[in-house]
Scaffold this active site. Structure first.
Site, PDB file in Angstrom:
ATOM      1  N   HIS A  95     -17.118  18.867 -38.062  1.00 13.51           N
ATOM      2  CA  HIS A  95     -15.678  19.041 -37.775  1.00 13.51           C
ATOM      3  C   HIS A  95     -14.908  18.370 -38.912  1.00 13.51           C
ATOM      4  O   HIS A  95     -15.133  18.676 -40.071  1.00 13.51           O
ATOM      5  CB  HIS A  95     -15.423  18.436 -36.388  1.00 13.51           C
ATOM      6  CG  HIS A  95     -14.096  18.752 -35.764  1.00 13.51           C
ATOM      7  ND1 HIS A  95     -13.200  19.658 -36.266  1.00 13.51           N
ATOM      8  CD2 HIS A  95     -13.509  18.260 -34.621  1.00 13.51           C
ATOM      9  CE1 HIS A  95     -12.133  19.716 -35.479  1.00 13.51           C
ATOM     10  NE2 HIS A  95     -12.290  18.874 -34.476  1.00 13.51           N
TER      11      HIS A  95
ATOM     12  N   HIS B 277     -17.019  28.851 -40.538  1.00 13.41           N
ATOM     13  CA  HIS B 277     -16.087  28.520 -39.452  1.00 13.41           C
ATOM     14  C   HIS B 277     -16.503  29.221 -38.177  1.00 13.41           C
ATOM     15  O   HIS B 277     -17.015  30.337 -38.216  1.00 13.41           O
ATOM     16  CB  HIS B 277     -14.653  28.936 -39.821  1.00 13.41           C
ATOM     17  CG  HIS B 277     -13.639  28.249 -39.004  1.00 13.41           C
ATOM     18  ND1 HIS B 277     -13.189  28.741 -37.803  1.00 13.41           N
ATOM     19  CD2 HIS B 277     -13.027  27.056 -39.179  1.00 13.41           C
ATOM     20  CE1 HIS B 277     -12.325  27.898 -37.293  1.00 13.41           C
ATOM     21  NE2 HIS B 277     -12.205  26.863 -38.095  1.00 13.41           N
TER      22      HIS B 277
ATOM     23  N   ASP C 145     -11.315  22.321 -45.218  1.00  8.88           N
ATOM     24  CA  ASP C 145     -11.764  21.010 -45.688  1.00  8.88           C
ATOM     25  C   ASP C 145     -12.223  20.999 -47.148  1.00  8.88           C
ATOM     26  O   ASP C 145     -12.249  19.945 -47.773  1.00  8.88           O
ATOM     27  CB  ASP C 145     -12.924  20.504 -44.807  1.00  8.88           C
ATOM     28  CG  ASP C 145     -12.435  20.147 -43.414  1.00  8.88           C
ATOM     29  OD1 ASP C 145     -11.390  19.486 -43.330  1.00  8.88           O
ATOM     30  OD2 ASP C 145     -13.076  20.548 -42.435  1.00  8.88           O
TER      31      ASP C 145
HETATM   32  N1  COA Z   1     -23.843  26.138 -45.149  1.00  9.36           N
HETATM   33  C1  COA Z   1     -24.965  26.850 -45.046  1.00  9.36           C
HETATM   34  N2  COA Z   1     -25.202  27.718 -44.041  1.00  9.36           N
HETATM   35  C2  COA Z   1     -24.250  27.854 -43.104  1.00  9.36           C
HETATM   36  C3  COA Z   1     -23.044  27.133 -43.146  1.00  9.36           C
HETATM   37  C4  COA Z   1     -22.859  26.253 -44.216  1.00  9.36           C
HETATM   38  N3  COA Z   1     -21.736  25.535 -44.311  1.00  9.36           N
HETATM   39  N4  COA Z   1     -22.287  27.473 -42.084  1.00  9.36           N
HETATM   40  C5  COA Z   1     -22.993  28.363 -41.393  1.00  9.36           C
HETATM   41  N5  COA Z   1     -24.173  28.589 -42.004  1.00  9.36           N
HETATM   42  C6  COA Z   1     -25.219  29.484 -41.547  1.00  9.36           C
HETATM   43  C7  COA Z   1     -26.027  28.801 -40.453  1.00  9.36           C
HETATM   44  O1  COA Z   1     -27.086  28.049 -40.976  1.00  9.36           O
HETATM   45  C8  COA Z   1     -26.457  29.975 -39.632  1.00  9.36           C
HETATM   46  O2  COA Z   1     -27.552  30.610 -40.303  1.00  9.36           O
HETATM   47  P1  COA Z   1     -28.747  31.246 -39.464  1.00  9.36           P
HETATM   48  O3  COA Z   1     -28.111  32.340 -38.648  1.00  9.36           O
HETATM   49  O4  COA Z   1     -29.678  31.712 -40.527  1.00  9.36           O
HETATM   50  O5  COA Z   1     -29.303  30.131 -38.612  1.00  9.36           O
HETATM   51  C9  COA Z   1     -25.287  30.936 -39.718  1.00  9.36           C
HETATM   52  O6  COA Z   1     -24.602  30.622 -40.945  1.00  9.36           O
HETATM   53  C10 COA Z   1     -24.324  30.789 -38.535  1.00  9.36           C
HETATM   54  O7  COA Z   1     -23.889  29.416 -38.476  1.00  9.36           O
HETATM   55  P2  COA Z   1     -23.706  28.572 -37.153  1.00  9.36           P
HETATM   56  O8  COA Z   1     -23.962  27.133 -37.459  1.00  9.36           O
HETATM   57  O9  COA Z   1     -24.483  29.200 -36.029  1.00  9.36           O
HETATM   58  O10 COA Z   1     -22.176  28.829 -36.872  1.00  9.36           O
HETATM   59  P3  COA Z   1     -21.264  27.959 -35.946  1.00  9.36           P
HETATM   60  O11 COA Z   1     -20.143  28.811 -35.541  1.00  9.36           O
HETATM   61  O12 COA Z   1     -22.042  27.293 -34.875  1.00  9.36           O
HETATM   62  O13 COA Z   1     -20.810  26.787 -36.930  1.00  9.36           O
HETATM   63  C11 COA Z   1     -19.649  25.481 -38.452  1.00  9.36           C
HETATM   64  C12 COA Z   1     -19.579  26.704 -37.536  1.00  9.36           C
HETATM   65  C13 COA Z   1     -18.258  25.217 -39.015  1.00  9.36           C
HETATM   66  C14 COA Z   1     -20.076  24.263 -37.643  1.00  9.36           C
HETATM   67  C15 COA Z   1     -20.656  25.761 -39.592  1.00  9.36           C
HETATM   68  O14 COA Z   1     -20.186  26.815 -40.382  1.00  9.36           O
HETATM   69  C16 COA Z   1     -20.913  24.531 -40.431  1.00  9.36           C
HETATM   70  O15 COA Z   1     -21.771  23.706 -40.085  1.00  9.36           O
HETATM   71  N6  COA Z   1     -20.163  24.359 -41.556  1.00  9.36           N
HETATM   72  C17 COA Z   1     -20.283  23.170 -42.363  1.00  9.36           C
HETATM   73  C18 COA Z   1     -19.422  22.039 -41.793  1.00  9.36           C
HETATM   74  C19 COA Z   1     -17.948  22.290 -41.980  1.00  9.36           C
HETATM   75  O16 COA Z   1     -17.492  22.671 -43.041  1.00  9.36           O
HETATM   76  N7  COA Z   1     -17.187  22.014 -40.913  1.00  9.36           N
HETATM   77  C20 COA Z   1     -15.761  22.135 -40.929  1.00  9.36           C
HETATM   78  C21 COA Z   1     -15.339  23.281 -40.076  1.00  9.36           C
HETATM   79  S1  COA Z   1     -13.606  23.629 -40.260  1.00  9.36           S
END
Ligand code: COA
Length: 374
Positions: free
Chosen positions: A220, A259, A310
């Protein structure tokens, strides 16, 4: 049983109503109380946006002047809180400092009923930057700063306390714009945590303390600090391209990308990127901005993942001399407006938030006395 593959992490689940914000809504995008984020970023000050969220409408000039005067008058910290801030170790994380600070303030200025909730919200909004920078300057520079500056804007106030002098107009306005972009985002994890706490009819300090705890995590708000650490690992665009390819091959998460709600872009990113580029030019940077662009390109080419709010916020803060560990706390100083607005909205039509879970544990078992367990 619900299909938790689809709804894991409550993805796509509508968990309530709000009049405060739309996120990625078809035909609307990101809006606060009906206003488009681009319009707000281009035309509003953060104080106007705070008023919009907390009072429900844009202020007239008279209302804005009175609001600024009220916020300025609420920037002081009680002596007992200053003592607590001094006692928290200098190597603590400032998100933990704010979590403790808000919780402690709840003991000094307890919200006993909801009749003064707007004043509680304004007080927290006014004094969070003071807590953050008072603790930082005490431990980093050994100084007990005066937190009651005369700056009309929160952005000017933060930079003034941080650097001990009035900021340039470019820095003040850039920080102000990031605060507008960070102010509100519907049912994100920290806001939802705050609404869950509020739903029990608890006090605002408890809800905000919980929200700070949720925002702290790297999935987050903590992503802006993690993004900065990533960007600083590379000394050229080429090194970043190679390094991020390796990280992806390793299945590492790249912070500041992806996201839960947006699928092709984050509307806040273009605005942050523009500011980062301008500030890089001003700072004579020839590494961090090109490295950021290289990371962004690899993420799009390889994963079709886009930078979220971010990613470029990190270098915007870095170029104006903000220490990395204050990036997420600055997010708090903005998001307090959205949190407080949601807390008041939840209270206005409250229902305890208590979902159900699919049970996946063992079937009913007979009790085993301790002597017979093996
Ligand atoms: N880097 C690498 N891979 C990523 C990624 C990232 N930042 N964000 C998503 N993915 C990949 C996941 O590994 C997943 O791959 P898979 O299907 O092969 O397992 C796929 O994309 C879907 O991601 P998922 O984590 O299931 O999506 P979510 O909706 O649960 O998560 C976030 C959303 C924001 C938590 C996720 O994109 C993330 O962890 N981002 C990095 C942290 C971040 O920037 N947070 C600020 C959010 S505003």
């Amino acid at each position: 049983m619900a299909d938790t593959k689809k709804t894991g992490g409550l993805a796509g689940v509508t968990a309530g109503q709000t009049a405060l914000c739309t996120v990625g809504k078809e035909g609307a995008g990101l809006t606060y109380c009906g206003y488009d984020i681009d319009d707000l970023a281009d035309n509003a000050t953060f104080m106007e946006v705070a008023y919009l969220l907390l009072r429900g409408d844009l202020p007239t000039q008279g209302e804005l002047d009175a609001y600024i005067a009220k916020i300025k008058a609420n920037r002081g910290l009680p002596d007992a809180l200053k003592t607590v801030l001094e006692m928290i170790p200098g190597d603590a994380h400032p998100m933990d400092v704010l979590r403790t600070g808000v919780s402690f303030l709840g003991n000094l200025e307890t919200e006993r009923d909801f009749s003064g909730q707007e004043d509680v919200a304004d007080r927290l909004f006014a004094c969070l930057p003071s807590m953050m920078v008072y603790w930082h300057r005490f431990h980093a520079d050994g100084e007990r700063i005066d937190t009651e500056t005369d700056d009309d804007s929160i952005s000017g106030h933060i930079l003034h306390m941080l650097h001990g002098k009035e900021p340039s107009r470019l820095h003040q306005q850039s920080l102000d714009t990031t605060l507008i972009l960070y102010a509100e985002h519907e049912f994100n994890a920290s806001t939802f945590a705050g609404r869950v706490i509020t739903g029990t009819l608890s006090d605002m300090h408890s809800a905000v303390t919980g929200a700070i705890g949720a925002l702290r995590g790297p999935l987050h708000g903590g992503a802006n600090e993690a993004a900065m650490e990533l960007i600083q690992k590379f000394d050229s665009a080429e090194a970043a391209t190679k390094g991020v390819h390796e990280m992806l091959a390793n299945k590492d998460l790249i912070m500041g990308f992806g996201h839960r709600v947006y699928t092709t872009s984050d509307p806040r990113n273009a605005i942050n990127k523009r500011m980062s580029k301008r500030l890089a030019g001003e700072a004579g940077d020839t590494v961090l901005f090109p490295v950021s662009e290289a990371i962004e390109k690899v993420m799009w080419d390889e994963k079709k993942l886009f930078a979220n709010a971010d990613f470029y916020a990190a270098t915007v803060y870095h170029f104006m001399g903000v220490p990395t560990y204050l990036f997420t706390p600055i997010f708090v100083c903005s998001r307090i407006t959205g949190w407080a607005a949601h807390i008041m909205e939840q209270r206005a039509n409250n229902k305890l938030i208590r979902p159900a879970a699919d049970y996946i544990g063992p079937d009913l078992k007979p009790w085993v006395p301790i002597a017979e367990r093996g």
